[in-house]
Design an enzyme around this catalytic site. Structure first.
Site, mmCIF file in Angstrom:
data_model
loop_
_atom_site.group_PDB
_atom_site.id
_atom_site.type_symbol
_atom_site.label_atom_id
_atom_site.label_comp_id
_atom_site.label_asym_id
_atom_site.label_seq_id
_atom_site.Cartn_x
_atom_site.Cartn_y
_atom_site.Cartn_z
ATOM 1 N N HIS A 64 21.742 18.530 49.934
ATOM 2 C CA HIS A 64 20.827 18.605 48.801
ATOM 3 C C HIS A 64 21.363 17.869 47.578
ATOM 4 O O HIS A 64 20.589 17.509 46.691
ATOM 5 C CB HIS A 64 20.524 20.064 48.472
ATOM 6 C CG HIS A 64 19.584 20.695 49.439
ATOM 7 N ND1 HIS A 64 18.601 21.596 49.062
ATOM 8 C CD2 HIS A 64 19.448 20.558 50.782
ATOM 9 C CE1 HIS A 64 17.918 21.973 50.127
ATOM 10 N NE2 HIS A 64 18.426 21.358 51.188
ATOM 11 N N HIS B 101 20.269 21.493 61.480
ATOM 12 C CA HIS B 101 19.774 22.787 61.949
ATOM 13 C C HIS B 101 20.497 23.272 63.200
ATOM 14 O O HIS B 101 20.115 24.284 63.779
ATOM 15 C CB HIS B 101 18.268 22.714 62.181
ATOM 16 C CG HIS B 101 17.496 22.565 60.913
ATOM 17 N ND1 HIS B 101 16.134 22.415 60.864
ATOM 18 C CD2 HIS B 101 17.907 22.546 59.617
ATOM 19 C CE1 HIS B 101 15.736 22.301 59.606
ATOM 20 N NE2 HIS B 101 16.803 22.372 58.828
#
EC number: 1.11.1.21
Length: 716
Positions: free
Chosen positions: A92, A257
């Site tokens: 991020h 993920h």
């Protein structure tokens, strides 16, 4: 008692109605004053590259490895390992980068400032930064926050069994939020302004995310619809803005993920305010939850409650195994968010905090996109069947994600920089020329005798150097890519391209310097001639050492984004910009890291040198074209001239004599703004004054040299 004693103290500095409140469309000249030495506690003499050399890099990485499993009571680690949340923090940090204007990204440590520190998509990343603080405190200024965020993500991957591609340091912290990045016009988090996404779900420039406050897309699908096929368009739109292709997209999503979980133990109403809105006693931490303990098994972050793999703290191919092995049915998290659960599946996914407890596999809507979108599906199936190909693709895509905004490889620091040159790094060949002072003098003489005008010489150098962008450190004169596709085909460069053959001839005849050096030297010769004609003798500083890139080292699609929609320095505009033309001039100046005085000196000087992209007379307020005079400012501020738009577009203006009504000059908004904007007019008055002539020459030369050397990271 005085009235002051009876009244509340309401006259603090900065209070009251601001100029921006009165005039919302006021030109943001202040954007050129960001990140000055006045906000930097380290002082102007601090050299981060030198400080980094003193870093015990191995010890730092060892401390980071220990941190990964050192679970703290105030924020317990999921699965006993902080790695997944540090991957999210690094992702991020870097993931705000967008290719459209080169802004955003992790290169400046902006994640610790508003608005990024309080974006909904960054919920609880503040905890990751606090976990890092003891390590940052230990190593001080030898490692920047910006580098530490990314390195922590790398070490997290390595500590969970993944082999990364490498790491390059060199991200230098700034000390205040960037004001130049347009994150959108929305006034509510997760809002979607019509100017961001059109009816066809296409992102408009410069935005890189589909919603205000998201890094990429809504994980529940477009508008939380749960539509995994429709989500493909949003995913591509956002990742393409980061220069990622379909294979890199699949690798990044699946790789990320493979680890950790999403948190949605309860409705989001349990979350407190974000860091910037939290009370002072929270000390910069936000999203304090009143659900249960507020952390661990009770954590509320995204609102989604998903764990993808059975080994969430270890690298595996289990993401793809689960994605293809099971069929999926739509369900909702405890927070009410749409997600998917494996149909008729055993409970094989470990709980993050309760030993011996297991769950069914779960996925996000955007995870299913990787299986059911036809093109993504082919790539996912290949990665499922070839785990090594997946691991290699993820390693390379992660490296690109975390380094894409750093510019050329010459800026990278540290012992883990890969030797391989990658096309997205805009590689350059090794230098083969080392011109002596005599060689440079000979080249200057050849250029001066070439018959090229001052305007031609200056124009070609400006076209080459002014592609530089301070955000992602791309572009600039090094490489002479002006002579290659796509830059040779840009409309704004056509005048410069006509000059190139003569400079190529000079370069080849000499054989002592690169074309890139000759282009810059040509501009310098033009400036010196113009200054001499103005009665000021100057030697424009020149640093040889540039090289010439090859076409195979130049990704045409990647370089296309460097084309300016407007370059007010040479009075160029593609038209229909959707914003006032002068705002694009300030935007260009900010990308070039110029101050407002530098902007003023350069525009005024370039006009009288005759450097407009098409040779037009707009803004050429002089009868001595090619002389570096202050005529632009003197004549712009002359009250004997009255200005009027030539048509309803209000883009081109005529300046007529106040008494005789005769047309004296023509101008664009890029010219007249130096008389209309009160701040820029103040600078213009300095140069228009009787003692401003020589000052303009010296300031122009300094600003010119700065632009010519913006990409010379080898000179630092």
């Amino acid at each position: 008692m005085s009235n002051q004693g009876k009244c509340p103290f309401n006259h603090v500095a900065g209070g009251g109605t601001t100029n921006k409140d009165w005039w919302p469309n006021q030109l943001r000249v202040d954007l050129l004053n960001q990140h000055s030495d006045r906000s930097n506690p380290l002082g102007e003499k601090f050299n981060y590259a030198e400080a980094f050399k003193k870093l015990d890099y191995k010890a730092l990485k060892a401390d980071l490895v220990r941190l990964m499993t050192d679970s703290q009571d105030w924020w317990p680690a999921d699965f006993g390992h902080y790695g997944p949340q540090f991957i999210r923090m690094a992702w991020h940090s870097a993931g705000t980068y967008r290719t459209t204007d080169g802004r955003g990204g992790g290169g400046r440590g902006q994640q610790r400032f508003a608005p990024l520190n309080s974006w909904p998509d960054n919920v609880n990343i503040d905890k990751s930064r606090r976990l890092l603080w003891p390590i940052k405190q230990k190593y001080g200024q030898s490692i920047s926050w910006a580098d530490l965020y990314i390195l922590a993500g790398n070490v997290a991957l390595e500590s969970m069994g993944f082999r990364t591609f490498g790491f390059g340091a060199g991200r230098e912290d700034v000390w205040e939020p960037d004001q130049d990045v347009n994150w959108g016009a929305e006034v509510a988090w997760l809002g979607v302004d019509p100017k961001r996404v059109n009816d066809e779900r296409e992102l408009t420039a410069p935005f890189g995310a589909t919603h205000m406050g998201l890094i990429y897309v809504n994980p529940e699908g477009p508008n939380a619809s749960g539509d995994y096929l429709a989500a493909a368009k949003d995913i591509r739109a956002t990742f393409y803005r980061m220069a990622m292709n379909d294979e890199e997209i699949v690798a990044l999503i699946a790789g990320g993920h493979t680890f950790g979980k999403a948190h949605g133990a309860a409705p989001e109403s349990h979350k407190g305010p974000e860091p910037e809105g939290a009370p002072i006693e929270a000390q910069g931490l936000g999203w304090t939850s009143n659900f249960g303990s507020g952390f661990g098994k009770d954590t509320v972050s995204s609102g989604l409650e998903v764990t993808w793999t059975k080994t969430p703290a270890l690298w595996s191919n289990n993401f793809f195994e689960n994605l293809f092995k099971f069929e999926w049915e739509l369900t909702k998290s405890p927070a009410g968010a749409k997600q998917w659960v494996a149909k008729d599946a055993p409970e094989i996914i470990p709980d993050a905090h309760v030993p011996g407890k297991f769950h069914k596999p779960t996925m996000l809507t955007t995870d299913l996109t990787l299986r059911f979108d036809p093109e993504f599906g082919k790539i996912s199936k290949r990665f499922y069947e070839d785990p090594q190909a997946f691991a290699d693709a993820f390693a390379r895509a992660w490296y690109k994600l975390t380094h894409r905004d750093m510019g050329p490889k010459a800026r990278y620091l540290g012992p883990e920089v890969p030797k391989e040159d990658l096309i997205w790094q805009d590689p350059l060949p090794a230098a083969i020329h080392n011109p002596s002072a005599a060689d440079i003098a000979d080249l200057k003489a050849r250029i001066a005798a070439s018959g090229l005008s001052v305007g031609d010489l200056v124009s070609v150098a400006w076209a080459s150097a002014s592609t530089f962008r301070g955000g992602d450190k791309r572009g600039g004169a090094n490489g002479a890519r002006l002579a290659l596709a796509p830059q040779k085909d840009w409309e704004a460069n056509q005048r410069a391209i006509k000059v190139l053959p003569k400079l190529v001839e000079i370069q080849q005849a000499s054989g002592k310097a690169s074309l890139a050096d000759v282009i810059v030297l040509a501009g310098n010769v033009g400036v010196e001639q113009a200054a001499k004609a103005a009665g000021v003798a100057v030697d424009v500083p020149f640093a040889a050492g540039r090289v010439d890139a090859r076409q195979d080292q130049t990704d045409v699609e990647s370089f296309d984004v460097l084309e300016s929609a407007a370059d007010g320095f040479r009075n160029y505009s593609k038209g229909n910009l959707g914003v006032p033309t002068e705002t694009m001039l300030v935007d260009k100046a900010q990308l070039l890291t110029l101050t407002a005085p530098e902007l003023t000196a350069l525009v005024g000087g370039l006009r009288v040198l005759g450097a407009n992209y098409d040779g037009s007379q707009h803004g050429v307020f002089t009868d001595k074209v090619g002389v570096l005079s202050n005529d632009f400012f003197v004549n712009l501020l002359d009250m004997n001239t009255v200005w009027k738009a030539v048509d309803d577009s209000n883009e081109v203006f005529e300046g007529r004599g106040r008494k005789d009504g005769q047309v004296k000059y023509t101008a664009t908004r890029n010219d007249l703004v130096f008389g209309s904007n009160s701040i820029l007019r103040a600078y213009a008055e300095v140069y228009a004054s009787s003692d401003g002539k020589e000052k303009l020459v010296k300031d122009f030369v300094a600003a010119w040299t700065k632009v010519m050397n913006l990409d010379r990271f080898d000179l630092a």
